[in-house]
Design a protein around this motif. Structure first.
Motif, PDB file in Angstrom:
ATOM      1  N   LYS A  82       0.812  -1.216   0.000  1.00 51.98           N
ATOM      2  CA  LYS A  82       0.000   0.000   0.000  1.00 51.98           C
ATOM      3  C   LYS A  82       0.846   1.266   0.000  1.00 51.98           C
ATOM      4  O   LYS A  82       0.307   2.365  -0.116  1.00 51.98           O
ATOM      5  CB  LYS A  82      -0.925   0.002   1.218  1.00 51.98           C
ATOM      6  N   GLY A  83       2.144   1.148   0.149  1.00 54.51           N
ATOM      7  CA  GLY A  83       3.009   2.322   0.181  1.00 54.51           C
ATOM      8  C   GLY A  83       3.060   2.998   1.524  1.00 54.51           C
ATOM      9  O   GLY A  83       3.602   4.100   1.642  1.00 54.51           O
ATOM     10  N   TYR A 135       9.747   1.567  -6.731  1.00 58.00           N
ATOM     11  CA  TYR A 135       8.805   2.563  -7.228  1.00 58.00           C
ATOM     12  C   TYR A 135       9.238   3.071  -8.599  1.00 58.00           C
ATOM     13  O   TYR A 135      10.437   3.211  -8.884  1.00 58.00           O
ATOM     14  CB  TYR A 135       8.722   3.760  -6.266  1.00 58.00           C
ATOM     15  N   LYS A 150       2.557   6.352  -6.855  1.00 61.72           N
ATOM     16  CA  LYS A 150       2.456   6.388  -5.397  1.00 61.72           C
ATOM     17  C   LYS A 150       2.684   5.023  -4.781  1.00 61.72           C
ATOM     18  O   LYS A 150       3.200   4.905  -3.685  1.00 61.72           O
ATOM     19  CB  LYS A 150       1.081   6.921  -4.997  1.00 61.72           C
ATOM     20  N   HIS A 151       2.285   3.957  -5.483  1.00 63.11           N
ATOM     21  CA  HIS A 151       2.421   2.603  -4.958  1.00 63.11           C
ATOM     22  C   HIS A 151       3.562   1.890  -5.671  1.00 63.11           C
ATOM     23  O   HIS A 151       3.837   2.158  -6.851  1.00 63.11           O
ATOM     24  CB  HIS A 151       1.119   1.812  -5.145  1.00 63.11           C
TER      25      HIS A 151
END
Length: 685
Positions: A123-124, A157, A162-163
């Motif tokens: 989920k980051g 990444y 973002k994830h």
């Protein structure tokens, strides 16, 4: 790099001062110089590239070697594909695995935490995480092979996202480290158990006299405030307390052994103690610890004084016996009393004046003619005295005079006692012939007092000699091997000595417990504390402890627990005491075969048994083994109290106890006690 355009202004300036005839030469020179500079720069750049390439290759080799030496594994988890690929290592299959397959190999207890960490990375929420879990490295099925892994995961990444698109994980196999730590902890726990459960008080101090630790026995002797410590002894200096302040030089600490009365009012201590101070040195010969071993000998001292008192009483009893013998001789002379003795081998009877002077001797046939009224009966008895006179008896009969010149008969009271030779064979009989009943009472009193005094002295001597030997043997082993322990250099040698010390501590503890149990029974009676319990589980715990005592590889320990649950109401501690005594005796007398211990419900009660393949017990001694101080083999260590305690427990529970045995075949000790059976569940077959 210098270009041709950078030097054109210079050339133009020079043409103003020089003639145009030198312009071609200058241009050629500049071109040559530029060509040479290009060659030099190309060589330098090529050389730098080769150096960087070699460094990169070297760094790659170093990283590869580091992975190999550290037993590391590198994995890549593709989030979109839900598939984990192996980048390096041997822990996972070459083809990789899915998340579902990964879950199957993580230990169930560690899986929730590992999944939580993985979800945070996906989920980051976290860029990188460290977490540990156990991994089943057996991919072929069967018994799991758990490895302890240290996981470091980093998200991968792409710019603008973002994830993460993937997760790179480094797995370090720390199984050997964890197993080593567990073994060290297990060994530490064993040392702590030996230290804590020793019956001798043990404590350790710094060379400066500050308390470091004390075991349970020492805390009890010193009346500590709590199990965690004691404010007085923690703040007091060893070398300032009596008796150490009088016998120990804190600037030159030497080994000391002493017996002293220790009085410390602050701790309410007033004991007679046997104390040993032992300095412990490191490899450089410097004192690092001061060990104190203490034993409370207050009860032993009281026992010694009681023994001295018993000696005085025995001496008085002997003096009383001498007085009784003198009185008896006087009464025999004054009251016309004689002693008599029959020898079966010679077929004669002797009448003695006193206890040793023979006054008259005759054959048994002549003696039979002295009886009046029942001559035939007495002739038959004296014709076969080994049959009719083999038990004590007392008769009053009319007889012809034996020692007086008269024809009148007289009533003589005769008592008889059989006599046995050194082999236990009936040899004859002995008694008194007298005409007054009151002398019978005197003789019986003499006999009773003599037997009581002799038996009292014998039991005292046997008990003290037996206890001195039984207690001194394990104590000598404990002290001796404790001294040798610091001289051992290898772990195997130390473990062997510690094992011997532990066995002797256990042996000494059982001896003291038996003595205290018998003393308690004699003083207060046997106390019982029945409680609701699951005896099936209690039996499993008992057998786990007893199995450790069967150290002979030729003897197999077998337990028979037929029930998964057995809810009942009984004193588990007393039952444990009985089973422990049964198994302990079996271990002593069994050199090969098996020791089988078990129980079952029988006749509305609990039937316990212990079967062994030992030496066995003769039939005529099966009942005697439950008496106090009875030992069939004097060379086997023990007090002879264990089975008598078991018998007392069985009788206290209104039960039964016994043994079935064959010499050379083994024995089966058993006990049945009534109890309330509330819930029973047998094992599923």
């Amino acid at each position: 790099m210098i270009t041709i355009y950078s030097i054109l202004p210079l050339l133009q300036a020079q043409t103003e001062d020089h003639t145009l005839q030198f312009l071609p030469i200058i241009l050629i020179t500049v071109i040559v110089v530029l060509f040479l500079l290009a060659i030099i720069l190309s060589y330098i750049i090529s050389r730098q590239v080769r150096i960087v390439t070699r460094q990169s290759s070297h760094i790659n080799e170093i990283m590869q070697q580091a992975l190999i030496n550290g037993e590391n594994n590198v994995l890549y988890y593709n989030i979109s594909e839900d598939w984990t690929y192996k980048l390096y290592g041997h822990l996972v299959p070459e083809e990789g695995f899915s998340t579902e397959n990964w879950k199957k190999h993580v230990h169930p207890e560690d899986l929730p935490y590992a999944l939580d960490c993985l979800h945070k990375l996906i989920k980051g929420e976290k860029k990188a995480m460290k977490f540990n879990y156990r991994w089943n490295s057996n991919y072929e099925g069967g018994e799991p092979q758990w490895r302890y892994l240290r996981n470091i995961s980093v998200g991968e990444y792409l710019p603008g996202f973002k994830h993460p698109v993937g997760i790179i994980s480094t797995l370090s196999d720390e199984t050997n480290i964890v197993m080593k730590q567990e073994r060290e902890k297990e060994m530490t726990d064993k040392y702590q158990i030996i230290f804590e459960n020793s019956i001798i008080g043990l404590s350790f101090y710094t060379p400066e006299g500050k308390l470091l630790d004390a075991n349970k026995a020492m805390r009890r002797i010193c009346n500590f405030d709590s199990e965690e410590g004691d404010a007085f002894f923690s703040n007091a200096n060893l070398f300032d307390m009596p008796p150490f302040n009088e016998v120990v030089n804190k600037n030159d600490i030497q080994e000391v052994w002493m017996c002293s009365k220790s009085e410390i009012p602050e701790r309410n201590m007033n004991y007679y103690l046997e104390i040993r101070l032992h300095p412990i040195y490191n490899e450089e010969g410097k004192i690092v610890y001061v060990a104190i071993a203490t034993r409370d000998i207050t009860e032993e001292r009281e026992m010694y004084h009681r023994s001295k008192l018993n000696d005085i009483q025995i001496q008085k009893a002997n003096e009383e016996i001498q007085r009784y013998e003198t009185e008896l001789k006087y009464m025999m002379e004054a009251c016309d009393m004689r002693a008599w003795r029959i020898s079966y081998k010679k077929g004669t009877i002797q009448f003695l004046k006193g206890l040793s002077e023979i006054e008259k001797e005759m054959t048994l046939e002549e003696c039979a003619n002295l009886f009046l009224g029942d001559e035939e009966e007495f002739k038959m008895r004296l014709a076969h005295p080994e049959i009719h006179l083999n038990t004590p008896f007392t008769v009053l009969h009319k007889m012809r005079p034996i020692f007086h010149n008269t024809t009148e008969g007289q009533w003589n009271q005769i008592n008889s006692v059989p006599i046995y030779d050194k082999d236990g064979k009936l040899d004859g009989c002995f008694g008194l012939i007298r005409n007054m009943t009151r002398f019978i009472m005197a003789q019986e009193k003499l006999k009773q007092e003599t037997q009581r005094a002799n038996e009292s002295g014998r039991l005292k001597s046997v008990f003290l000699a037996n206890m001195t030997h039984e207690i001194r043997t394990p104590l000598n082993a404990i002290v001796g091997f404790s001294d040798l322990l610091q001289m051992m250099t290898t772990t195997e040698e130390k473990q062997e000595l510690i094992h011997v010390i532990h066995n002797n501590c256990d042996m000494l503890l059982r001896l003291i417990n038996d003595i205290m149990a018998v003393s308690s029974m004699d003083t207060n009676g046997l106390t019982m504390n029945p409680q609701d319990t699951d005896f099936a589980k209690d039996f499993e715990e008992i057998c786990q402890s007893l199995a450790q005592r069967v150290e002979n590889p030729n003897v197999q320990f077998i337990k028979e627990n037929p029930y998964e649950t057995l809810q009942t109401h009984l004193d588990t501690g007393r039952i444990t005491q009985v089973i422990t005594n049964f198994v302990t005796n079996a271990v002593k007398y069994t050199q090969e075969g098996h020791i089988r211990v078990g129980y079952r419900i029988q006749d509305n009660g609990l039937y316990l048994y212990c079967e062994d393949t030992g030496t066995g017990i003769p039939k005529d001694k099966c009942k005697k083994v439950f008496d106090r101080f009875v030992k069939l083999n004097d060379y086997v260590q023990g007090t002879g109290l264990g089975l008598s305690i078991c018998k007392a427990i069985a009788e206290r529970c209104n039960g039964k106890i016994g043994v079935d045995s064959e010499v050379g075949q083994g024995s089966t000790f058993w006990m049945w006690i009534p109890c309330e059976i509330r819930n029973v569940k047998e094992h599923n077959i």
